[in-house]
Design a protein around this motif. Structure first.
Motif, PDB file in Angstrom:
ATOM      1  N   UNK A  59       0.719  -1.174   0.112  1.00  0.00           N
ATOM      2  CA  UNK A  59       0.018  -0.082  -0.079  1.00  0.00           C
ATOM      3  C   UNK A  59       0.898   1.264  -0.031  1.00  0.00           C
ATOM      4  N   UNK A  60       2.145   0.975  -0.364  1.00  0.00           N
ATOM      5  CA  UNK A  60       3.106   2.414  -0.151  1.00  0.00           C
ATOM      6  C   UNK A  60       3.394   2.947   1.193  1.00  0.00           C
ATOM      7  N   UNK A  61       3.205   2.066   2.274  1.00  0.00           N
ATOM      8  CA  UNK A  61       3.560   2.264   3.321  1.00  0.00           C
ATOM      9  C   UNK A  61       4.969   2.209   3.663  1.00  0.00           C
ATOM     10  N   UNK A  62       5.399   3.548   4.147  1.00  0.00           N
ATOM     11  CA  UNK A  62       6.969   3.577   4.384  1.00  0.00           C
ATOM     12  C   UNK A  62       7.189   2.898   5.963  1.00  0.00           C
ATOM     13  N   UNK A  63       8.508   2.313   6.018  1.00  0.00           N
ATOM     14  CA  UNK A  63       8.808   1.574   7.358  1.00  0.00           C
ATOM     15  C   UNK A  63      10.408   2.008   7.388  1.00  0.00           C
ATOM     16  N   UNK A  64      10.789   2.001   8.618  1.00  0.00           N
ATOM     17  CA  UNK A  64      12.048   2.292   8.862  1.00  0.00           C
ATOM     18  C   UNK A  64      12.855   0.995   9.462  1.00  0.00           C
ATOM     19  N   UNK A  65      13.666   0.485   8.959  1.00  0.00           N
ATOM     20  CA  UNK A  65      14.623  -0.489   9.419  1.00  0.00           C
ATOM     21  C   UNK A  65      15.673  -0.305  10.000  1.00  0.00           C
ATOM     22  N   UNK A  66      16.111  -0.804  11.189  1.00  0.00           N
ATOM     23  CA  UNK A  66      17.446  -0.516  11.947  1.00  0.00           C
ATOM     24  C   UNK A  66      18.331  -1.830  11.746  1.00  0.00           C
ATOM     25  N   UNK A  67      19.282  -1.489  10.806  1.00  0.00           N
ATOM     26  CA  UNK A  67      20.197  -2.560  10.210  1.00  0.00           C
ATOM     27  C   UNK A  67      21.506  -2.518  10.776  1.00  0.00           C
ATOM     28  N   UNK A  68      21.799  -3.391  11.325  1.00  0.00           N
ATOM     29  CA  UNK A  68      23.274  -3.786  12.085  1.00  0.00           C
ATOM     30  C   UNK A  68      23.994  -3.710  11.119  1.00  0.00           C
ATOM     31  N   UNK A  69      25.508  -3.359  11.149  1.00  0.00           N
ATOM     32  CA  UNK A  69      26.568  -3.518  10.231  1.00  0.00           C
ATOM     33  C   UNK A  69      26.893  -4.822  10.265  1.00  0.00           C
ATOM     34  N   UNK A  70      28.097  -5.450   9.355  1.00  0.00           N
ATOM     35  CA  UNK A  70      28.356  -6.493   9.230  1.00  0.00           C
ATOM     36  C   UNK A  70      28.983  -7.362  10.482  1.00  0.00           C
ATOM     37  N   UNK A  71      29.740  -6.454  11.165  1.00  0.00           N
ATOM     38  CA  UNK A  71      30.011  -7.297  12.627  1.00  0.00           C
ATOM     39  C   UNK A  71      28.991  -7.521  13.383  1.00  0.00           C
ATOM     40  N   UNK A  72      28.346  -6.473  13.817  1.00  0.00           N
ATOM     41  CA  UNK A  72      27.314  -6.572  14.781  1.00  0.00           C
ATOM     42  C   UNK A  72      26.464  -7.739  14.374  1.00  0.00           C
ATOM     43  N   UNK A  73      25.867  -7.857  13.085  1.00  0.00           N
ATOM     44  CA  UNK A  73      25.206  -8.963  12.516  1.00  0.00           C
ATOM     45  C   UNK A  73      25.735 -10.234  12.563  1.00  0.00           C
ATOM     46  N   UNK A  74      27.135 -10.333  12.359  1.00  0.00           N
ATOM     47  CA  UNK A  74      27.591 -11.700  12.815  1.00  0.00           C
ATOM     48  C   UNK A  74      27.424 -12.151  14.158  1.00  0.00           C
TER      49      UNK A  74
END
Length: 328
Positions: A59-74
């Protein structure tokens, strides 16, 4: 979960040993001191390891993701694998679990007289640091200092980030008491209940207002609220869809989705794979793989669909030929 008496004789050295035994950094050839310093620094400054990403939803609704960098994601993936995946969650939760899928969430509601669908507003954003610390990393499982550090690794500022690999599993653990309370209440009344992330589904014969009021009262205690725009009551005379699957008589992919897929497969088999037909910049091989994936989705829901079983056979043959004779 807040009782830490069992850890009162646990020394700081033992807490650090426990932290290292979780192998959050993976197989690194670092000294003990360097590993601990890295984990402490990461947990103390976790928010600096995220970037915000805007995505467009339905529906075109905007969402904001908080994306971790590669190190924190690991580190978070190791935390998920080595800790969170081993903690028990409610059987009513069907998302973010190995062996579970949207089909597992939909099947229990097949052929029911009434379906009530409720949705939680700002699901991950309403799961706080305190809830994660208390419900997931509490004193019955971890010493205070270890539990607090692990909580910092899972949270962005004071809430659960939507883009972290740990957030789904953490949300199931935080909602475990809600799922069990709601599930037991429903079971006594012969109502079927499942939850897929923030989507709650109830089916059977019941008073929709009574169920909704009970859900709201349980959620209010946890700091959640319902999104009234997504509340739906579906009777058996209407198309009943649960997590994108039609469940009126038997689980089935949406009719419009199947129609569009049949058309796309028809053109592909008749004229050859052409990603340009769907405005795709993929290679022909990648396009074919994506098409097979869509067919597999339909067959996962209804394995006896003879039309798509045959389509899959033909597409697989086309893939095999494309591998032998690379397409320019």
């Amino acid at each position: 979960m807040g009782n830490t008496d069992i850890w009162k004789y646990c020394t700081g050295e033992q807490c650090r040993d426990m932290l290292l035994e979780l192998r959050l950094l993976g197989n690194v050839d670092w000294s003990r001191e360097k590993q601990l310093a890295c984990l402490y620094s990461l947990s103390n400054h976790a928010e600096n390891h995220y970037h915000l990403k805007e995505i467009t939803g339905k529906g075109g609704r905007q969402r904001t993701l908080q994306v971790p960098d590669a190190f924190l994601k690991k580190v978070q993936k190791n935390l998920l694998r080595n800790v969170l995946d081993g903690l028990p969650v409610s059987s009513y939760a069907t998302a973010y679990r190995k062996g579970k899928s949207i089909l597992c969430n939909a099947v229990p509601h097949t052929g029911k007289g009434k379906i009530l669908k409720l949705d939680m507003r700002d699901f991950f954003g309403n799961i706080t640091f305190f809830q994660v610390r208390q419900s997931v990393f509490g004193g019955l499982l971890f010493p205070g200092s270890v539990g607090t550090l692990l909580t910092h690794l899972c949270c962005y500022r004071d809430y659960l980030p939507q883009g972290a690999p740990t957030s789904g599993a953490v949300s199931n653990l935080v909602l475990k008491s809600f799922d069990e309370s709601m599930g037991n209440w429903c079971r006594i009344r012969e109502i079927t209940y499942t939850r897929y992330c923030d989507d709650m589904t109830f089916s059977g014969s019941f008073d929709s207002r009574e169920v909704k009021n009970k859900v709201e009262s349980y959620l209010r205690i946890l700091g959640f609220e319902l999104n009234p725009k997504k509340t739906k009551v579906l009777d058996s005379g209407t198309r009943q869809m649960v997590t994108g699957i039609v469940v009126n008589e038997k689980p089935q992919a949406d009719r419009d989705y199947r129609r569009r897929l049949r058309q796309e497969c028809h053109y592909c088999l008749k004229y050859g794979p052409d990603p340009g037909r769907v405005s795709s910049n993929k290679s022909k091989e990648a396009y074919l793989a994506g098409l097979v994936g869509k067919v597999n989705y339909v067959l996962q829901i209804n394995p006896e669909d003879m039309y798509f079983k045959e389509i899959k056979r033909q597409l697989t043959q086309l893939q095999r030929e494309a591998g032998e004779f690379p397409m320019q």
